[in-house]
Design a protein around this motif. Structure first.
Motif, PDB file in Angstrom:
ATOM      1  N   LEU A   1     -16.793  36.922   2.892  1.00 26.06           N
ATOM      2  CA  LEU A   1     -15.367  36.600   2.724  1.00 26.06           C
ATOM      3  C   LEU A   1     -14.522  37.830   2.387  1.00 26.06           C
ATOM      4  O   LEU A   1     -14.923  38.947   2.655  1.00 26.06           O
TER       5      LEU A   1
ATOM      6  N   THR B   1     -10.734  29.679   3.768  1.00 27.79           N
ATOM      7  CA  THR B   1     -11.470  28.920   4.790  1.00 27.79           C
ATOM      8  C   THR B   1     -12.924  28.758   4.373  1.00 27.79           C
ATOM      9  O   THR B   1     -13.522  27.688   4.533  1.00 27.79           O
TER      10      THR B   1
ATOM     11  N   TRP C   1     -10.922  37.847  13.387  1.00 32.80           N
ATOM     12  CA  TRP C   1     -10.347  38.624  14.486  1.00 32.80           C
ATOM     13  C   TRP C   1     -10.414  40.133  14.272  1.00 32.80           C
ATOM     14  O   TRP C   1     -10.237  40.896  15.201  1.00 32.80           O
TER      15      TRP C   1
ATOM     16  N   GLU D   1      -5.914  39.833  -1.932  1.00 33.14           N
ATOM     17  CA  GLU D   1      -6.379  40.651  -0.811  1.00 33.14           C
ATOM     18  C   GLU D   1      -5.162  40.995   0.052  1.00 33.14           C
ATOM     19  O   GLU D   1      -4.392  40.101   0.421  1.00 33.14           O
TER      20      GLU D   1
ATOM     21  N   CYS E   1     -12.351  44.257   5.727  1.00 28.34           N
ATOM     22  CA  CYS E   1     -12.693  43.536   4.499  1.00 28.34           C
ATOM     23  C   CYS E   1     -13.133  44.460   3.373  1.00 28.34           C
ATOM     24  O   CYS E   1     -13.054  44.097   2.210  1.00 28.34           O
TER      25      CYS E   1
ATOM     26  N   LYS F   1     -18.183  30.464  17.396  1.00 31.65           N
ATOM     27  CA  LYS F   1     -16.762  30.103  17.459  1.00 31.65           C
ATOM     28  C   LYS F   1     -15.953  31.288  16.948  1.00 31.65           C
ATOM     29  O   LYS F   1     -15.866  31.545  15.754  1.00 31.65           O
TER      30      LYS F   1
ATOM     31  N   THR G   1     -16.406  33.532  13.348  1.00 38.11           N
ATOM     32  CA  THR G   1     -16.035  34.939  13.118  1.00 38.11           C
ATOM     33  C   THR G   1     -14.513  35.132  13.083  1.00 38.11           C
ATOM     34  O   THR G   1     -13.764  34.363  13.687  1.00 38.11           O
TER      35      THR G   1
ATOM     36  N   GLY H   1     -14.883  35.329   7.228  1.00 39.89           N
ATOM     37  CA  GLY H   1     -13.448  35.065   7.304  1.00 39.89           C
ATOM     38  C   GLY H   1     -12.854  35.051   5.917  1.00 39.89           C
ATOM     39  O   GLY H   1     -13.408  35.638   4.985  1.00 39.89           O
ATOM     40  N   SER H   2     -11.742  34.352   5.778  1.00 40.67           N
ATOM     41  CA  SER H   2     -11.031  34.385   4.498  1.00 40.67           C
ATOM     42  C   SER H   2     -11.722  33.503   3.460  1.00 40.67           C
ATOM     43  O   SER H   2     -12.445  32.558   3.799  1.00 40.67           O
TER      44      SER H   2
HETATM   45  P1  NAD Z   1      -9.799  32.977   8.717  1.00 43.66           P
HETATM   46  O1  NAD Z   1     -10.515  32.415   7.566  1.00 43.66           O
HETATM   47  O2  NAD Z   1      -8.405  32.550   8.946  1.00 43.66           O
HETATM   48  O3  NAD Z   1     -10.570  32.678  10.071  1.00 43.66           O
HETATM   49  C1  NAD Z   1     -11.920  33.062  10.252  1.00 43.66           C
HETATM   50  C2  NAD Z   1     -12.546  32.122  11.273  1.00 43.66           C
HETATM   51  O4  NAD Z   1     -12.595  30.824  10.720  1.00 43.66           O
HETATM   52  C3  NAD Z   1     -11.765  32.000  12.578  1.00 43.66           C
HETATM   53  O5  NAD Z   1     -12.666  31.843  13.645  1.00 43.66           O
HETATM   54  C4  NAD Z   1     -10.989  30.710  12.365  1.00 43.66           C
HETATM   55  O6  NAD Z   1     -10.610  30.061  13.569  1.00 43.66           O
HETATM   56  C5  NAD Z   1     -12.029  29.900  11.628  1.00 43.66           C
HETATM   57  N1  NAD Z   1     -11.504  28.766  10.860  1.00 43.66           N
HETATM   58  C6  NAD Z   1     -10.312  28.615  10.251  1.00 43.66           C
HETATM   59  N2  NAD Z   1     -10.248  27.383   9.654  1.00 43.66           N
HETATM   60  C7  NAD Z   1     -11.440  26.779   9.898  1.00 43.66           C
HETATM   61  C8  NAD Z   1     -12.002  25.521   9.573  1.00 43.66           C
HETATM   62  N3  NAD Z   1     -11.331  24.617   8.857  1.00 43.66           N
HETATM   63  N4  NAD Z   1     -13.244  25.233  10.013  1.00 43.66           N
HETATM   64  C9  NAD Z   1     -13.958  26.138  10.738  1.00 43.66           C
HETATM   65  N5  NAD Z   1     -13.478  27.348  11.084  1.00 43.66           N
HETATM   66  C10 NAD Z   1     -12.236  27.664  10.660  1.00 43.66           C
HETATM   67  O7  NAD Z   1      -9.886  34.574   8.574  1.00 43.66           O
HETATM   68  P2  NAD Z   1      -9.221  35.669   9.511  1.00 43.66           P
HETATM   69  O8  NAD Z   1      -7.765  35.784   9.201  1.00 43.66           O
HETATM   70  O9  NAD Z   1      -9.638  35.472  10.923  1.00 43.66           O
HETATM   71  O10 NAD Z   1      -9.962  36.993   9.002  1.00 43.66           O
HETATM   72  C11 NAD Z   1      -9.536  37.755   7.925  1.00 43.66           C
HETATM   73  C12 NAD Z   1     -10.384  37.469   6.706  1.00 43.66           C
HETATM   74  O11 NAD Z   1     -11.750  37.700   7.003  1.00 43.66           O
HETATM   75  C13 NAD Z   1     -10.070  38.395   5.547  1.00 43.66           C
HETATM   76  O12 NAD Z   1     -10.038  37.654   4.357  1.00 43.66           O
HETATM   77  C14 NAD Z   1     -11.236  39.373   5.542  1.00 43.66           C
HETATM   78  O13 NAD Z   1     -11.502  39.955   4.299  1.00 43.66           O
HETATM   79  C15 NAD Z   1     -12.348  38.491   5.984  1.00 43.66           C
HETATM   80  N6  NAD Z   1     -13.442  39.291   6.517  1.00 43.66           N
HETATM   81  C16 NAD Z   1     -14.578  39.396   5.779  1.00 43.66           C
HETATM   82  C17 NAD Z   1     -15.615  40.194   6.241  1.00 43.66           C
HETATM   83  C18 NAD Z   1     -16.885  40.329   5.450  1.00 43.66           C
HETATM   84  O14 NAD Z   1     -17.871  40.770   6.019  1.00 43.66           O
HETATM   85  N7  NAD Z   1     -16.917  39.988   4.183  1.00 43.66           N
HETATM   86  C19 NAD Z   1     -15.497  40.875   7.458  1.00 43.66           C
HETATM   87  C20 NAD Z   1     -14.315  40.740   8.173  1.00 43.66           C
HETATM   88  C21 NAD Z   1     -13.290  39.947   7.698  1.00 43.66           C
END
Ligand code: NAD
Length: 491
Positions: free
Chosen positions: A259, A240, A159, A386, A292, A183, A157, A236-237
């Protein structure tokens, strides 16, 4: 067994948080910790056990061992655990609100709404426990399929909405009979560990939910390769998500991806402009645009373009930016300086490319004001990337067809809003928009527990929601037949 305590060194209360594995709080095997900062004050907020590969392996083992215990409980017993967890979360809501403010920079109203949405979600998922259905199939035999839990699900998830997104994955996973390793983001780990304790208090068997704050790498590489991890649900992004999807595909893991987005809000010439401006301003600036579903591309039909720019600018200029603890604040901090600089770069690049700054645009770290940029066009960074910050990019469209073309001109496809008094036109556009969710005459920032939440294109795949939407990801269908009449085989 709680590691949670308050360290009063240097006059600053620093919280200490452990990993929650097999129903117990513990330190990382390596003894390592990482620092979790308050984004508003920049002060150290918590020191958190830093899970390594060994800890993650132990968490997966605990989850695997708990599958039998969890699945052998009756539906009623499992449903009760989820209900009790929802009630415990509700009872402790003020503590959760405090952490969401301190750890994630949430405003008071965002934090309160996040907690109540999480309670609602867990309750909705509790109702699913006894509704996981199979199907019968017309056949000469007795032929039917049942849905079974996949086993261990890893939930990863971000932040920005750290409680609701974790609660959703955990509740959907548990309601379908799975056990989990969660995680959370290292930028919001405390709230996730607290969620683990809530489920523990509710009577969840030890090991059925494990929470391991730690770095994405190398834990992600372990998750995709580990034979006991049967599914991964990631929010997440896009970067990733793509990285993990590669590993998941190579190991044939079930994988759900929620994403990023570059969500369009289309305003047609017949729209109620006041109502549209209100909904768009809420969406674009909710949690300082760090959501998001934020309406980050406002696409307006020519005749009402200037009026809409003016309305958005005047509403945005009135939003209060600052201390998220103040009930009057609309926009709290940007999560960290790197993200703030990125937001500012997208704004300045677009202005240098010919866009017009209407309001905001001047950083005041850790804050960034509600910013409206008009005359944005395809190719500009505010159109393409984004933002994940408080910026509404306004784009002029010639007509509804042009608005649709502009909206679909994106690698993302998460959520959209359409503002029009002509519902037929709105519905037609909704069908043609390349997104996973469309709201007519409402903000793109909208969700409910029972809906197919998710996106298309680079916003991900898979759907999250109760009432069966998550079954594709969280369950395996098994086809079973019974021979009813003697059968003649060819040899
Ligand atoms: P991020 O991708 O940096 O991190 C998300 C999660 O992935 C964190 O727990 C991070 O520690 C983990 N992570 C990073 N690298 C990894 C790897 N190699 N292997 C496994 N886990 C890994 O994203 P962020 O900055 O925490 O969140 C912002 C992003 O999330 C934005 O792009 C946003 O649009 C997206 N988001 C999407 C939704 C949705 O429902 N579509 C909801 C909320 C946020």
């Amino acid at each position: 067994m709680k590691l949670e305590k308050i360290n009063q060194s240097s006059g600053i209360a620093v919280r200490e948080e452990g990993l929650f594995v097999n129903g117990e709080m513990r330190a990382a095997v390596s003894g390592a910790t990482f620092d979790d900062f308050n984004p508003t004050t920049g002060e150290l907020y918590a020191r958190v056990a830093d899970a390594g590969v060994e800890d993650a392996s132990m968490a997966i083992e605990a989850a695997q061992a708990a599958t039998r215990t969890w699945q052998q409980l009756t539906g009623s017993e499992r449903e009760n655990v989820l209900w009790r967890a929802a009630s415990a979360l509700e009872e402790q809501s003020e503590e959760f609100v405090e952490v969401l403010i301190d750890e994630a920079g949430s405003t008071v109203s965002k934090a309160r709404s996040e907690v109540s949405k999480s309670v609602d979600l867990v309750r909705a998922a509790a109702g699913d426990v006894r509704r996981v259905e199979g199907k019968t199939t017309p056949s000469a035999k007795c032929s039917f399929s049942i849905r079974q839990p996949v086993g261990v699900v890893v939930a990863i998830t971000p932040w920005n909405v750290p409680l609701t997104l974790a609660a959703k994955k955990v509740a959907l996973g548990l309601s379908t009979g799975n056990t989990l390793v969660l995680k959370p983001s290292p930028l919001a780990p405390v709230i996730a560990v607290m969620l683990g304790r809530v489920f523990d208090e509710a009577g969840l068997p030890p090991g059925a939910l494990n929470v391991i704050p730690g770095p994405g790498k190398p834990l992600g590489d372990l998750f995709v390769a580990h034979p006991d991890v049967k599914a991964i649900t990631f929010t997440g992004s896009t970067a990733t998500g793509k990285y993990l999807a590669g590993g998941a595909a190579a190991n044939l893991k079930r994988f759900g991806l929620e994403l990023g987005g570059k969500n369009p809000a289309i305003v047609l010439r017949d729209a109620d402009l006041e109502r549209a401006a209100q909904a768009i301003v809420f969406s674009a600036f909710y949690h300082s645009g760090q959501n998001c579903m934020a309406a980050s591309r406002v696409i307006v039909e020519g005749p009402c373009y200037e009026e809409m720019v003016e309305r958005l600018g005047s509403r945005a200029s009135n939003l209060k930016v600052g201390d998220p603890r103040s009930p009057e604040t609309h926009l709290g901090p940007i999560i960290n300086d790197e993200q703030l600089q990125r937001v500012h770069r997208l704004v300045t690049d677009s202005i240098n490319a010919g866009a017009r700054l209407v309001c905001g645009g001047t950083p005041d770290p850790p804050f960034y004001p509600a910013t409206v940029v008009a005359d944005v066009r395809p190719g500009m960074s505010l159109f393409e990337e984004e933002t994940f910050g408080p910026v509404a990019a306004v784009i002029q469209a010639e007509d509804a067809a042009d608005a649709l073309q502009l909206a679909n001109n994106s690698r993302y496809g998460l959520s959209a809003g359409i503002f029009t008094r002509d519902i037929q036109k709105g519905l037609k556009l909704a069908q043609q928009l390349e997104v996973g969710m469309v709201h007519i005459n409402d903000s793109p920032t909208y969700t409910e527990p029972t809906v197919p939440f998710g996106g298309v294109k680079e916003s991900g795949y898979g759907r999250e929601g109760t009432g069966g939407w998550a079954w594709q990801e969280m369950t395996e269908s098994k086809w079973i037949t019974v021979l009813l009449e003697e059968k003649q085989f060819p040899f």
